[in-house]
Design an enzyme around this catalytic site. Sequence first.
Site, PDB file in Angstrom:
ATOM      1  N   ASP A 196     108.477  39.207  10.722  1.00 13.17           N
ATOM      2  CA  ASP A 196     107.942  40.061   9.656  1.00 13.17           C
ATOM      3  C   ASP A 196     106.551  39.541   9.290  1.00 13.17           C
ATOM      4  OD1 ASP A 196     107.310  41.342   7.295  1.00 13.17           O
ATOM      5  OD2 ASP A 196     109.144  40.741   6.248  1.00 13.17           O
ATOM      6  N   ASP A 212     103.160  49.250   6.968  1.00 15.64           N
ATOM      7  CA  ASP A 212     102.336  49.554   5.783  1.00 15.64           C
ATOM      8  C   ASP A 212     103.176  49.445   4.504  1.00 15.64           C
ATOM      9  OD1 ASP A 212     100.194  50.477   4.257  1.00 15.64           O
ATOM     10  OD2 ASP A 212     100.375  52.560   4.913  1.00 15.64           O
ATOM     11  N   SER A 247      99.705  51.498  15.677  1.00 18.07           N
ATOM     12  CA  SER A 247      99.910  52.863  16.222  1.00 18.07           C
ATOM     13  C   SER A 247     101.177  53.043  17.050  1.00 18.07           C
ATOM     14  CB  SER A 247      98.711  53.348  17.057  1.00 18.07           C
ATOM     15  OG  SER A 247      97.652  53.762  16.223  1.00 18.07           O
ATOM     16  N   THR A 248     101.967  51.977  17.256  1.00 21.25           N
ATOM     17  CA  THR A 248     103.124  52.124  18.149  1.00 21.25           C
ATOM     18  C   THR A 248     104.408  52.538  17.438  1.00 21.25           C
ATOM     19  OG1 THR A 248     103.784  49.805  17.977  1.00 21.25           O
ATOM     20  CG2 THR A 248     102.175  50.371  19.695  1.00 21.25           C
ATOM     21  N   GLY A 249     104.326  52.781  16.124  1.00 21.44           N
ATOM     22  CA  GLY A 249     105.485  53.259  15.365  1.00 21.44           C
ATOM     23  C   GLY A 249     105.413  54.770  15.208  1.00 21.44           C
ATOM     24  N   VAL A 250     105.290  55.225  13.979  1.00 21.74           N
ATOM     25  CA  VAL A 250     105.277  56.676  13.744  1.00 21.74           C
ATOM     26  C   VAL A 250     104.053  57.354  14.368  1.00 21.74           C
ATOM     27  CG1 VAL A 250     106.691  56.575  11.651  1.00 21.74           C
ATOM     28  CG2 VAL A 250     104.214  56.466  11.457  1.00 21.74           C
ATOM     29  N   TYR A 251     102.991  56.596  14.642  1.00 20.40           N
ATOM     30  CA  TYR A 251     101.815  57.203  15.267  1.00 20.40           C
ATOM     31  C   TYR A 251     102.011  57.451  16.761  1.00 20.40           C
ATOM     32  CZ  TYR A 251      98.683  57.060  11.162  1.00 20.40           C
ATOM     33  OH  TYR A 251      98.064  57.276   9.942  1.00 20.40           O
TER      34      TYR A 251
HETATM   35  P1  ADP Z   1     101.771  53.218  12.933  1.00 21.08           P
HETATM   36  O1  ADP Z   1     101.769  54.293  11.883  1.00 21.08           O
HETATM   37  O2  ADP Z   1     100.396  52.612  13.154  1.00 21.08           O
HETATM   38  O3  ADP Z   1     102.436  53.641  14.205  1.00 21.08           O
HETATM   39  P2  ADP Z   1     104.157  51.721  12.034  1.00 21.08           P
HETATM   40  O4  ADP Z   1     104.255  50.890  10.828  1.00 21.08           O
HETATM   41  O5  ADP Z   1     104.983  52.959  12.114  1.00 21.08           O
HETATM   42  O6  ADP Z   1     102.605  52.014  12.256  1.00 21.08           O
HETATM   43  O7  ADP Z   1     104.515  50.831  13.307  1.00 21.08           O
HETATM   44  C1  ADP Z   1     103.655  49.851  13.829  1.00 21.08           C
HETATM   45  C2  ADP Z   1     104.481  48.668  14.322  1.00 21.08           C
HETATM   46  O8  ADP Z   1     104.794  47.837  13.202  1.00 21.08           O
HETATM   47  C3  ADP Z   1     105.811  49.028  14.967  1.00 21.08           C
HETATM   48  O9  ADP Z   1     105.910  48.334  16.202  1.00 21.08           O
HETATM   49  C4  ADP Z   1     106.843  48.497  13.970  1.00 21.08           C
HETATM   50  O10 ADP Z   1     108.009  48.044  14.639  1.00 21.08           O
HETATM   51  C5  ADP Z   1     106.100  47.342  13.370  1.00 21.08           C
HETATM   52  N1  ADP Z   1     106.574  46.828  12.078  1.00 21.08           N
HETATM   53  C6  ADP Z   1     107.287  47.448  11.109  1.00 21.08           C
HETATM   54  N2  ADP Z   1     107.510  46.609  10.072  1.00 21.08           N
HETATM   55  C7  ADP Z   1     106.921  45.418  10.400  1.00 21.08           C
HETATM   56  C8  ADP Z   1     106.804  44.145   9.754  1.00 21.08           C
HETATM   57  N3  ADP Z   1     107.331  43.923   8.546  1.00 21.08           N
HETATM   58  N4  ADP Z   1     106.131  43.156  10.409  1.00 21.08           N
HETATM   59  C9  ADP Z   1     105.577  43.368  11.616  1.00 21.08           C
HETATM   60  N5  ADP Z   1     105.641  44.541  12.283  1.00 21.08           N
HETATM   61  C10 ADP Z   1     106.324  45.558  11.671  1.00 21.08           C
END
Ligand code: ADP
Length: 167
Positions: free
Chosen positions: A8, A32, A115-119
């Site tokens: 985290d 975020d 960008s690898t999550g919801v983006y």
């Molecule tokens: P984006 O909108 O840029 O895609 P996200 O937050 O949806 O951003 O995802 C970006 C990455 O952050 C993903 O790989 C997700 O697994 C990761 N992530 C989510 N929570 C945490 C955290 N607390 N610490 C580190 N990485 C995280």
Amino acid sequence: MVEIVQGDITTLDVDAIVNAANPSLLGGGGVDGAIHRAAGPRLREYNKTLGGCPPGEARLSPGFDLPARHVISTVGPVWHAGDQGEAQVLENAYRNSLELALANGIRSIAFPAISTGVYGYPKEQAARIALRVMKEYEPKFDRIIAVLHSPEDYERYRRVLAEMDGG
Ligand code: ADP
């Protein structure tokens, strides 16, 4: 060398953690949301004074309740089909975060997988861009850390970095 850790990002005691923010800089889901929760409400109040951030750029805030001294918010690209400049915007997000850090005396910095999550950016392609830019800037910092939330993402980064190093 670039460090790769699983966990985290909000727990790291570094000069700056990078947030994969949305253009409002006022909070959202994923990493975020986690950063805003851990930093406390003063981060949102502070970011209201910044007036947002376009994709590929970066903005500096204090860390408030975080162990990290600063938050660097950057906005990655939303993935469409790869034909709308997504790769350049993702590279810019990493590069501009690192340049902003250097300009503010930051010596240790941690990044999530922007960008690898919801983006929706394809994870393997994103990892190659992220690690290439981090490696380029590594001599200018004491620590550059890639923080991956899931074991799968952590293993992917380890493999991509080993491939880039010729291993
Ligand atoms: P984006 O909108 O840029 O895609 P996200 O937050 O949806 O951003 O995802 C970006 C990455 O952050 C993903 O790989 C997700 O697994 C990761 N992530 C989510 N929570 C945490 C955290 N607390 N610490 C580190 N990485 C995280």
